[in-house]
Design an enzyme around this catalytic site. Sequence first.
Site, PDB file in Angstrom:
ATOM      1  N   SER A 147     -14.123-125.184  83.306  1.00  0.00           N
ATOM      2  CA  SER A 147     -15.277-124.412  84.178  1.00  0.00           C
ATOM      3  C   SER A 147     -15.410-125.030  85.498  1.00  0.00           C
ATOM      4  CB  SER A 147     -16.624-124.824  83.331  1.00  0.00           C
ATOM      5  OG  SER A 147     -17.418-123.762  83.698  1.00  0.00           O
ATOM      6  N   ARG A 217     -31.818-122.947  80.619  1.00  0.00           N
ATOM      7  CA  ARG A 217     -30.775-123.359  79.332  1.00  0.00           C
ATOM      8  C   ARG A 217     -30.558-121.982  78.612  1.00  0.00           C
ATOM      9  NH1 ARG A 217     -26.096-125.524  78.199  1.00  0.00           N
ATOM     10  NH2 ARG A 217     -25.819-126.395  76.257  1.00  0.00           N
ATOM     11  N   ASP A 325     -14.019-114.716  77.736  1.00  0.00           N
ATOM     12  CA  ASP A 325     -14.750-115.279  78.399  1.00  0.00           C
ATOM     13  C   ASP A 325     -15.158-114.427  79.740  1.00  0.00           C
ATOM     14  OD1 ASP A 325     -15.826-116.955  80.403  1.00  0.00           O
ATOM     15  OD2 ASP A 325     -14.284-118.402  80.400  1.00  0.00           O
ATOM     16  N   HIS A 358     -17.054-118.258  77.021  1.00  0.00           N
ATOM     17  CA  HIS A 358     -16.592-119.282  77.811  1.00  0.00           C
ATOM     18  C   HIS A 358     -16.455-120.880  77.178  1.00  0.00           C
ATOM     19  CE1 HIS A 358     -16.380-121.342  81.500  1.00  0.00           C
ATOM     20  NE2 HIS A 358     -17.414-122.230  81.455  1.00  0.00           N
ATOM     21  N   ASP A 359     -17.341-120.835  76.135  1.00  0.00           N
ATOM     22  CA  ASP A 359     -17.418-122.129  75.292  1.00  0.00           C
ATOM     23  C   ASP A 359     -16.048-122.507  74.688  1.00  0.00           C
ATOM     24  OD1 ASP A 359     -19.737-122.885  76.005  1.00  0.00           O
ATOM     25  OD2 ASP A 359     -20.642-122.562  74.327  1.00  0.00           O
TER      26      ASP A 359
END
Length: 384
Positions: A147, A217, A325, A358-359
Amino acid sequence: MIVSPQSMSFPELLPLRSGAAIRGYTLAYETYGTLNADKSNAVLICHALNASHHVAGLYAGQEKSEGWWDTMIGPGKPVDTDRFFVIGVNNLGSCFGSTGPMHVNPDTGKIYGADFPVVTVEDWVDAQARLLDGLGIQTIAAVMGGSLGGMQALSWTLQYPQRVRHAVAVASAPNLTAENIAFNEVARRAIVTDPDFHGGHFYEHGVVPKRGLRIARMIGHITYLSDDVMNEKFGRQLRERIIDANGQSQSTGDFLYSTQDIEFQIESYLRYQGDKFSEYFDANTYLLITRALDYFDPALRHNGNLARALAVATANFLLVSFTTDWRFAPKRSREIVKALLDNKRDVSYAEIDAPHGHDAFLLEDARYLSVVRAYFDRIAKGAS
């Protein structure tokens, strides 16, 4: 693997891209493995938005204190610390030990707060280079990150091309799309409009803008997951029990409409993530790091021509992306691959069909880990 945090202080000025400078700063870092005699086996790990220098291993006496990339780095792991000397560094402006907004400005004797200077990816790389100088390391076998960390890895090959032999960028991009910048801006607005923010000087008031941090968050977390994973994990499931307007417990079989109560499991999960984040992350740090993300664009000085921007890079590259992602989509990694191939650079590229969004770059996927392992096997042969 038991590890301990370290720190290095720098009294001299560090010029920043904004035109400002910072002095008397400290960088927190950790190391894993042993530096070989000719110092050719060093690997620098660059962190993403809310991570730190604690990349791998455990802290003594602390259960569940694994580093954020512990699946990737350690003895016998893809980045094998029996062969490599791995360095994890916490960036300037962060809130995990390196000098940041919550620290005292040596020029004023007051906490920086909102007055902490703007930092960029390029500034972080300059600071990391000074850390390597302090460790006596001139050339690194590899620089690696996911990232925002991948952006730093890319920038290393442009700012210090002769100091990097390999660069590994995972789930990254050559710059942010307008949509990504928009998500960052909404998150920042949540923070700065929190009544407890006080223009970034909330430390003086003894408060924390937790409401804004929670929302920031929650917004971010939604973008890190794929739709498939969220549906599989939570779907439209209600919590096991909910509370009605009279304070009475109701079973989820009796559907209850409400404007305030948490009814769906995904709501509960997001609020949990937001609450946890607001307890440990600094609001000014969040603003600084998301701005650094927004500003990164090495092609900007070359009229948007990424190939021209990457012409100075001499390193070999591994790029990895993940099909689901959507925040750092595979096509963004392919842009980097094309620009490097246009410059006839040595590039390996893997596009992993993983469901995690994305994680995925933080998770244990056998294909992904095998790709990285094979690449670092190749690096190890060159280092030896």
